[in-house]
Design an enzyme around this catalytic site. Structure first.
Site, PDB file in Angstrom:
ATOM      1  N   ARG A 125       0.849  -1.188   0.000  1.00 30.31           N
ATOM      2  CA  ARG A 125       0.000   0.000   0.000  1.00 30.31           C
ATOM      3  C   ARG A 125       0.886   1.241   0.000  1.00 30.31           C
ATOM      4  O   ARG A 125       0.531   2.278  -0.552  1.00 30.31           O
ATOM      5  CB  ARG A 125      -0.856  -0.021   1.269  1.00 30.31           C
ATOM      6  CG  ARG A 125      -2.036   0.866   1.204  1.00 30.31           C
ATOM      7  CD  ARG A 125      -2.872   0.749   2.461  1.00 30.31           C
ATOM      8  NE  ARG A 125      -3.957   1.680   2.391  1.00 30.31           N
ATOM      9  CZ  ARG A 125      -4.608   2.116   3.443  1.00 30.31           C
ATOM     10  NH1 ARG A 125      -4.310   1.675   4.657  1.00 30.31           N
ATOM     11  NH2 ARG A 125      -5.579   2.991   3.298  1.00 30.31           N
ATOM     12  N   ARG A 188      -1.862  -2.091  -6.625  1.00 27.41           N
ATOM     13  CA  ARG A 188      -1.335  -3.419  -6.262  1.00 27.41           C
ATOM     14  C   ARG A 188      -2.330  -4.537  -6.588  1.00 27.41           C
ATOM     15  O   ARG A 188      -1.960  -5.693  -6.671  1.00 27.41           O
ATOM     16  CB  ARG A 188      -0.950  -3.475  -4.786  1.00 27.41           C
ATOM     17  CG  ARG A 188      -2.117  -3.426  -3.842  1.00 27.41           C
ATOM     18  CD  ARG A 188      -1.681  -3.589  -2.390  1.00 27.41           C
ATOM     19  NE  ARG A 188      -2.708  -3.092  -1.495  1.00 27.41           N
ATOM     20  CZ  ARG A 188      -2.705  -3.297  -0.193  1.00 27.41           C
ATOM     21  NH1 ARG A 188      -1.725  -3.944   0.379  1.00 27.41           N
ATOM     22  NH2 ARG A 188      -3.667  -2.813   0.565  1.00 27.41           N
ATOM     23  N   ARG A 215       6.114 -27.296   6.743  1.00 30.06           N
ATOM     24  CA  ARG A 215       6.287 -26.610   5.462  1.00 30.06           C
ATOM     25  C   ARG A 215       7.365 -27.187   4.566  1.00 30.06           C
ATOM     26  O   ARG A 215       7.613 -26.642   3.475  1.00 30.06           O
ATOM     27  CB  ARG A 215       6.514 -25.113   5.729  1.00 30.06           C
ATOM     28  CG  ARG A 215       5.318 -24.436   6.351  1.00 30.06           C
ATOM     29  CD  ARG A 215       4.045 -24.700   5.554  1.00 30.06           C
ATOM     30  NE  ARG A 215       2.876 -24.012   6.118  1.00 30.06           N
ATOM     31  CZ  ARG A 215       1.708 -23.950   5.512  1.00 30.06           C
ATOM     32  NH1 ARG A 215       1.523 -24.531   4.342  1.00 30.06           N
ATOM     33  NH2 ARG A 215       0.690 -23.319   6.080  1.00 30.06           N
TER      34      ARG A 215
HETATM   35  C1  LIG Z   1       0.131 -29.174   3.065  1.00 23.56           C
HETATM   36  C2  LIG Z   1      -0.786 -28.118   3.626  1.00 23.56           C
HETATM   37  C3  LIG Z   1      -1.950 -27.812   2.953  1.00 23.56           C
HETATM   38  C4  LIG Z   1      -2.835 -26.835   3.486  1.00 23.56           C
HETATM   39  N1  LIG Z   1      -3.976 -26.523   2.794  1.00 23.56           N
HETATM   40  C5  LIG Z   1      -4.848 -25.610   3.284  1.00 23.56           C
HETATM   41  C6  LIG Z   1      -6.035 -25.254   2.612  1.00 23.56           C
HETATM   42  O1  LIG Z   1      -6.340 -25.785   1.562  1.00 23.56           O
HETATM   43  N2  LIG Z   1      -6.852 -24.309   3.148  1.00 23.56           N
HETATM   44  C7  LIG Z   1      -6.566 -23.690   4.329  1.00 23.56           C
HETATM   45  O2  LIG Z   1      -7.337 -22.855   4.815  1.00 23.56           O
HETATM   46  N3  LIG Z   1      -5.425 -23.991   4.991  1.00 23.56           N
HETATM   47  C8  LIG Z   1      -4.560 -24.925   4.509  1.00 23.56           C
HETATM   48  N4  LIG Z   1      -3.418 -25.206   5.180  1.00 23.56           N
HETATM   49  C9  LIG Z   1      -3.141 -24.477   6.412  1.00 23.56           C
HETATM   50  C10 LIG Z   1      -3.449 -25.335   7.652  1.00 23.56           C
HETATM   51  O3  LIG Z   1      -4.814 -25.636   7.768  1.00 23.56           O
HETATM   52  C11 LIG Z   1      -2.993 -24.606   8.933  1.00 23.56           C
HETATM   53  O4  LIG Z   1      -3.773 -23.452   9.145  1.00 23.56           O
HETATM   54  C12 LIG Z   1      -1.568 -24.167   8.867  1.00 23.56           C
HETATM   55  O5  LIG Z   1      -0.748 -25.219   8.404  1.00 23.56           O
HETATM   56  C13 LIG Z   1      -1.102 -23.686  10.240  1.00 23.56           C
HETATM   57  O6  LIG Z   1      -0.621 -24.763  10.997  1.00 23.56           O
HETATM   58  P1  LIG Z   1      -1.213 -25.248  12.380  1.00 23.56           P
HETATM   59  O7  LIG Z   1      -2.645 -25.523  12.268  1.00 23.56           O
HETATM   60  O8  LIG Z   1      -0.352 -26.368  12.835  1.00 23.56           O
HETATM   61  O9  LIG Z   1      -1.133 -23.986  13.301  1.00 23.56           O
HETATM   62  P2  LIG Z   1       0.026 -23.121  13.943  1.00 23.56           P
HETATM   63  O10 LIG Z   1      -0.531 -21.756  13.974  1.00 23.56           O
HETATM   64  O11 LIG Z   1       1.350 -23.332  13.273  1.00 23.56           O
HETATM   65  O12 LIG Z   1       0.052 -23.659  15.408  1.00 23.56           O
HETATM   66  C14 LIG Z   1       0.919 -24.681  15.893  1.00 23.56           C
HETATM   67  C15 LIG Z   1       0.121 -25.651  16.739  1.00 23.56           C
HETATM   68  O13 LIG Z   1      -0.445 -24.950  17.835  1.00 23.56           O
HETATM   69  C16 LIG Z   1      -1.759 -25.464  18.102  1.00 23.56           C
HETATM   70  N5  LIG Z   1      -2.758 -24.405  17.845  1.00 23.56           N
HETATM   71  C17 LIG Z   1      -2.552 -23.248  17.181  1.00 23.56           C
HETATM   72  N6  LIG Z   1      -3.657 -22.492  17.172  1.00 23.56           N
HETATM   73  C18 LIG Z   1      -4.599 -23.195  17.810  1.00 23.56           C
HETATM   74  C19 LIG Z   1      -5.960 -22.963  18.095  1.00 23.56           C
HETATM   75  N7  LIG Z   1      -6.576 -21.831  17.732  1.00 23.56           N
HETATM   76  N8  LIG Z   1      -6.642 -23.901  18.758  1.00 23.56           N
HETATM   77  C20 LIG Z   1      -6.057 -25.044  19.163  1.00 23.56           C
HETATM   78  N9  LIG Z   1      -4.748 -25.344  18.914  1.00 23.56           N
HETATM   79  C21 LIG Z   1      -4.030 -24.426  18.242  1.00 23.56           C
HETATM   80  C22 LIG Z   1      -1.986 -26.635  17.155  1.00 23.56           C
HETATM   81  O14 LIG Z   1      -1.558 -27.814  17.810  1.00 23.56           O
HETATM   82  C23 LIG Z   1      -1.055 -26.308  16.011  1.00 23.56           C
HETATM   83  O15 LIG Z   1      -0.636 -27.425  15.253  1.00 23.56           O
HETATM   84  C24 LIG Z   1      -2.516 -26.168   4.676  1.00 23.56           C
HETATM   85  C25 LIG Z   1      -1.322 -26.476   5.331  1.00 23.56           C
HETATM   86  C26 LIG Z   1      -0.455 -27.429   4.832  1.00 23.56           C
HETATM   87  C27 LIG Z   1       0.861 -27.725   5.553  1.00 23.56           C
END
Ligand SMILES: Cc1cc2nc3c(=O)[nH]c(=O)nc-3n(C[C@H](O)[C@H](O)[C@H](O)COP(=O)(O)OP(=O)(O)OC[C@H]3O[C@@H](n4cnc5c(N)ncnc54)[C@H](O)[C@@H]3O)c2cc1C
Length: 260
Positions: A125, A188, A215
């Site tokens: 922005r 943008r 990742r």
């Molecule tokens: C291969 C791949 C494909 C994906 N495809 C999609 C997709 O199509 N659409 C989409 O929307 N997303 C997608 N994602 C994103 C995915 O759903 C997660 O949001 C993202 O990987 C963040 O990781 P995480 O859930 O482990 O959370 P992080 O934020 O990295 O948190 C780490 C850990 O902390 C805990 N945690 C974090 N927040 C909370 C909470 N609010 N409540 C309870 N426990 C929590 C969990 O144990 C979590 O694993 C994809 C991710 C991957 C790796």
């Protein structure tokens, strides 16, 4: 269009204040732990060990009447922290990276990882796109027809950015900044999601362990796999005792201990 490569710069790491550690340890009688410690090279590991030992007052046997034996080797001590999923001690140790020339595809995915991170992302922005930097994976570069069409398209988008800047008279004398910001934000919208940008990303070791695994997994997107593979290599050098349990298989970093 300018062809770019994603890059990782590690710009900040933990540094311990050994005088303050000594002052605290004198208070509880644990100074000999500090004498055993190798200082300087692996402050991240030293901080994890310190935080872990504080929990059980296990700097020396006898400081806690319940503790009669302690692990003296740091690698073994930290391995036990990982194996027993005593993850909170890893949250004290943060590293800051500049992730440069990464796309908005990448940043959209990165920001899904929430706990234990701090993010400052380049604002498109405020920052006007006078060109469109773009990363092509090797397999795309080898496809001549694809590259010809993609480059033409990106050049056209880049030319449109320049045209809009002139059309909106953004470089005329006296154009107020809020006007530039308003127009730049509109402009943008015509940049592709693959436009290369950058951010400062800070994460603690607990988060780093989780995100490196998630990742670099085989199903993850190729740009984020590339960048997190690099972050994994950097972390293994920075703190081998905290990242040495990973096995790398076809680019996927698989930890010995999951969900620490
Ligand atoms: C291969 C791949 C494909 C994906 N495809 C999609 C997709 O199509 N659409 C989409 O929307 N997303 C997608 N994602 C994103 C995915 O759903 C997660 O949001 C993202 O990987 C963040 O990781 P995480 O859930 O482990 O959370 P992080 O934020 O990295 O948190 C780490 C850990 O902390 C805990 N945690 C974090 N927040 C909370 C909470 N609010 N409540 C309870 N426990 C929590 C969990 O144990 C979590 O694993 C994809 C991710 C991957 C790796």
């Amino acid at each position: 269009m300018r062809s770019v490569e994603p890059e990782v710069f590690l710009v900040a790491r933990p540094e311990l204040d050994y005088d303050e550690l000594a002052r605290y340890l004198r208070e509880i009688g644990g100074e000999t732990w500090l004498e055993r410690l190798e200082r300087g090279e692996f402050d991240a590991q030293n901080l994890a060990e310190f935080a872990g030992r504080l929990c059980y007052r296990s700097f020396e046997p006898g400081l806690n009447a319940n503790v009669t034996r302690i692990r003296k080797d740091q690698d073994a001590y930290l391995r036990n922290i990982l194996a027993s999923a005593h993850g909170s001690v890893l949250e004290h140790i943060s590293f800051s990276f500049v992730l440069h020339n990464v796309s908005r595809v990448f940043t959209h995915e990165l920001i899904r990882h929430r706990p234990g991170v701090a993010i400052s992302q380049e604002s498109l922005r405020y920052v006007r796109l006078s060109e469109i930097p773009f990363w092509f994976p090797e397999w795309a570069k080898e496809d001549r027809e694809l590259m010809k069409r993609a480059t033409a398209l990106l050049d056209q988008l880049e030319e449109f950015q320049t045209w809009m800047a002139e059309h909106f008279h953004l470089d005329d004398e006296g154009v107020p900044f809020h006007e530039k910001k308003h127009r730049t934000s509109f402009m943008r919208r015509f940049a592709p999601e693959g436009v290369a940008t950058g951010l400062v990303w800070t994460a603690n070791v607990r988060t780093l362990r989780h995100t490196i695994e998630a990742r670099t997994a085989a199903g993850a997107e190729e740009e984020i796999r590339l960048v997190f593979g690099r972050i994994g290599e950097i972390m293994k050098e920075e703190a081998p005792a905290l990242f040495g349990d990973y096995v790398v298989e076809d680019g996927a970093w698989v930890p010995g201990w999951r969900k620490v």
